[in-house]
Motif scaffolding. Structure first.
Motif, short mmCIF file in Angstrom:
data_model
loop_
_atom_site.label_atom_id
_atom_site.label_comp_id
_atom_site.label_asym_id
_atom_site.label_seq_id
_atom_site.Cartn_x
_atom_site.Cartn_y
_atom_site.Cartn_z
N ARG A 44 -13.86 -16.77 -15.61
CA ARG A 44 -13.86 -16.02 -17.34
C ARG A 44 -14.64 -16.67 -17.86
O ARG A 44 -15.65 -16.34 -19.01
CB ARG A 44 -12.25 -15.43 -17.47
CG ARG A 44 -12.60 -14.70 -19.28
CD ARG A 44 -11.32 -15.15 -19.01
NE ARG A 44 -11.20 -13.74 -20.60
CZ ARG A 44 -9.98 -13.58 -20.80
NH1 ARG A 44 -9.21 -13.91 -20.86
NH2 ARG A 44 -10.00 -12.79 -22.15
N GLU A 45 -14.60 -17.59 -18.11
CA GLU A 45 -15.41 -18.63 -19.07
C GLU A 45 -16.73 -18.97 -18.58
O GLU A 45 -17.77 -18.71 -19.20
CB GLU A 45 -14.83 -19.65 -19.50
CG GLU A 45 -13.76 -20.05 -20.36
CD GLU A 45 -12.42 -19.69 -19.81
OE1 GLU A 45 -11.79 -19.31 -18.65
OE2 GLU A 45 -11.21 -18.85 -20.30
N ASP A 47 -18.14 -16.74 -16.87
CA ASP A 47 -19.49 -16.28 -16.81
C ASP A 47 -19.20 -15.58 -18.50
O ASP A 47 -20.66 -15.33 -18.89
CB ASP A 47 -18.49 -14.70 -16.51
CG ASP A 47 -18.28 -14.54 -14.92
OD1 ASP A 47 -19.02 -15.65 -14.19
OD2 ASP A 47 -17.02 -13.40 -14.33
N TRP A 48 -18.27 -16.33 -19.15
CA TRP A 48 -19.08 -15.39 -20.46
C TRP A 48 -19.93 -16.10 -20.91
O TRP A 48 -20.75 -16.05 -21.57
CB TRP A 48 -17.80 -16.08 -20.98
CG TRP A 48 -17.67 -15.54 -22.76
CD1 TRP A 48 -17.92 -15.22 -23.39
CD2 TRP A 48 -18.36 -17.11 -23.70
NE1 TRP A 48 -17.51 -14.62 -25.04
CE2 TRP A 48 -18.23 -16.26 -25.35
CE3 TRP A 48 -18.20 -18.11 -23.81
CZ2 TRP A 48 -18.49 -16.93 -26.49
CZ3 TRP A 48 -18.81 -18.50 -24.77
CH2 TRP A 48 -18.63 -18.20 -25.87
N ARG A 51 -23.23 -15.35 -19.52
CA ARG A 51 -24.36 -14.37 -19.90
C ARG A 51 -24.54 -14.37 -21.79
O ARG A 51 -25.14 -13.23 -22.53
CB ARG A 51 -22.73 -12.77 -20.46
CG ARG A 51 -23.17 -11.82 -20.29
CD ARG A 51 -21.98 -10.82 -20.52
NE ARG A 51 -20.83 -10.86 -21.85
CZ ARG A 51 -19.98 -11.25 -21.17
NH1 ARG A 51 -19.63 -11.70 -20.13
NH2 ARG A 51 -18.91 -11.53 -22.54
N TRP A 52 -23.46 -15.19 -22.32
CA TRP A 52 -23.98 -15.44 -23.98
C TRP A 52 -25.53 -16.17 -24.28
O TRP A 52 -26.46 -16.47 -25.28
CB TRP A 52 -23.15 -16.05 -24.69
CG TRP A 52 -21.98 -14.71 -25.42
CD1 TRP A 52 -20.83 -14.41 -24.13
CD2 TRP A 52 -22.52 -13.14 -26.08
NE1 TRP A 52 -20.73 -12.94 -25.04
CE2 TRP A 52 -21.26 -12.91 -26.19
CE3 TRP A 52 -23.32 -13.73 -26.94
CZ2 TRP A 52 -21.25 -11.92 -27.00
CZ3 TRP A 52 -23.21 -12.50 -27.35
CH2 TRP A 52 -22.47 -11.15 -27.50
N GLU A 177 -13.66 -16.00 -31.46
CA GLU A 177 -14.79 -14.67 -30.45
C GLU A 177 -16.32 -15.23 -31.30
O GLU A 177 -17.00 -15.71 -30.16
CB GLU A 177 -14.74 -13.88 -29.98
CG GLU A 177 -15.56 -13.11 -28.48
CD GLU A 177 -15.11 -13.75 -27.85
OE1 GLU A 177 -15.74 -13.60 -26.24
OE2 GLU A 177 -14.18 -14.44 -27.04
N ARG A 180 -16.58 -19.19 -31.22
CA ARG A 180 -16.97 -19.63 -29.57
C ARG A 180 -18.72 -19.52 -29.58
O ARG A 180 -19.40 -20.77 -28.68
CB ARG A 180 -16.51 -18.52 -28.30
CG ARG A 180 -14.65 -19.75 -28.66
CD ARG A 180 -14.28 -18.85 -27.87
NE ARG A 180 -14.68 -19.01 -26.24
CZ ARG A 180 -14.36 -19.55 -25.25
NH1 ARG A 180 -14.01 -20.42 -25.88
NH2 ARG A 180 -14.69 -19.47 -24.39
N GLU A 239 -15.96 -26.93 -21.30
CA GLU A 239 -17.03 -25.78 -21.58
C GLU A 239 -17.90 -25.86 -21.74
O GLU A 239 -18.97 -25.41 -21.56
CB GLU A 239 -16.06 -24.67 -22.96
CG GLU A 239 -15.34 -23.94 -21.78
CD GLU A 239 -14.39 -22.90 -23.58
OE1 GLU A 239 -13.32 -22.10 -23.41
OE2 GLU A 239 -13.77 -23.99 -24.21
#
Length: 283
Positions: A44-45, A47-48, A51-52, A177, A180, A239
């Protein structure tokens, strides 16, 4: 060391007989069980982050054209003490790296709350827009850790690039969010080494660092126990490390890039694993 005990330390073999003075049951926090090429963060992290970072490339331009300066240790002058003039000068310097316009940004130094250390997370910086421009508030107490203070400035200027330039005004973000994403922008705009290290900042009891071993971190192995770690930001060291690896791939850096040697041990481990993961995917 006997063969059975050596196998137990490595996390291999069967538990055949107890070793005098050492329990052979329970978890072994020093054992690495991550397979080769695995991502250092959960799916999940991962992909986040990916993507960003792609979103950042669309907003700020490809990180490879031209290569941005990467701020590292020594970015802040050794005689920095956190005066108003020094803070304003540092804001301008960080802004130059991040491409931020600070002509209408005021700098306000604030004092930490008095009394015992807070039990909850203490906010050390803030960005707010005003009728005449914007204000960034910086906790004067952080200035004793020069690189961390620069990381704090970078985080607030990332807010300026996101909010002040109205890049996320039409998005419905939860506060965490948005914070982050703000951390991730510091990576994309060249301040990621300092913001990543500030996520795992502590006073050492030794003059060296060690690579994290399993679940044993550098702080557990070399940090002073009488002084708690100072952790700035909303992304964790892992991360940040993976974000820096992805950013390095986008930039086309040599592997490893020269700036990677300045990363804190926990961040550097995730960075190295991130590069291996991206190579395994043939990115």
């Amino acid at each position: 060391m006997g063969e059975g005990l050596a196998d137990w330390f490595r996390g291999t073999g069967e538990r055949r007989r107890p070793v005098r003075g050492i329990s052979t049951t329970g978890d072994k926090p020093w054992v690495r069980d991550r397979p080769q090429g695995a991502c250092p963060v959960p799916d999940r992290e991962r992909d986040w982050i990916e993507r960003w970072l792609d979103w950042c490339a669309g907003q700020f331009g490809p990180p490879s054209a031209p290569l941005r300066e990467v701020a590292g240790p020594g970015f802040v002058a050794a005689d920095f003490t956190g005066t108003q003039l020094q803070a304003e000068s540092l804001v301008r310097r960080v802004a130059a790296v991040m491409g931020a316009d600070v002509t209408e940004v005021s700098v306000m130094l604030v004092e930490a709350p008095e009394g015992p250390p807070p039990t909850k997370r203490h906010q050390v910086g803030a960005y707010r827009r005003t009728s005449g421009g914007a204000v960034i508030e910086l906790d004067r107490g952080v200035a004793a850790r020069r690189d961390t203070f620069a990381a704090l400035v970078a985080h607030e200027l990332a807010h300026a690039r996101l909010i002040g330039e109205r890049r996320i005004g039409n998005r419905d973000f939860a506060e965490r969010e948005e914070e982050r994403l703000t951390d991730l922008v510091t990576v994309f705009l060249g301040m990621g080494v300092l913001t990543a290290n500030a996520a795992d900042d502590y006073v050492k009891a030794t003059g060296y660092s060690v690579a994290p071993l399993g679940e044993l971190t550098d702080w557990m192995l070399t940090g002073r126990r009488d002084q708690p770690p100072h952790r700035l930001g909303y992304l964790g060291p892992g991360e940040f490390g993976y974000a820096l690896a992805c950013w390095s791939v986008l930039r086309g850096d040599p592997r490893p890039p020269p700036w990677a040697r300045h990363l804190a041990a926990s961040v550097r481990q995730a960075f190295t694993q991130g590069l291996a993961h991206r190579a395994a995917r043939r990115d």
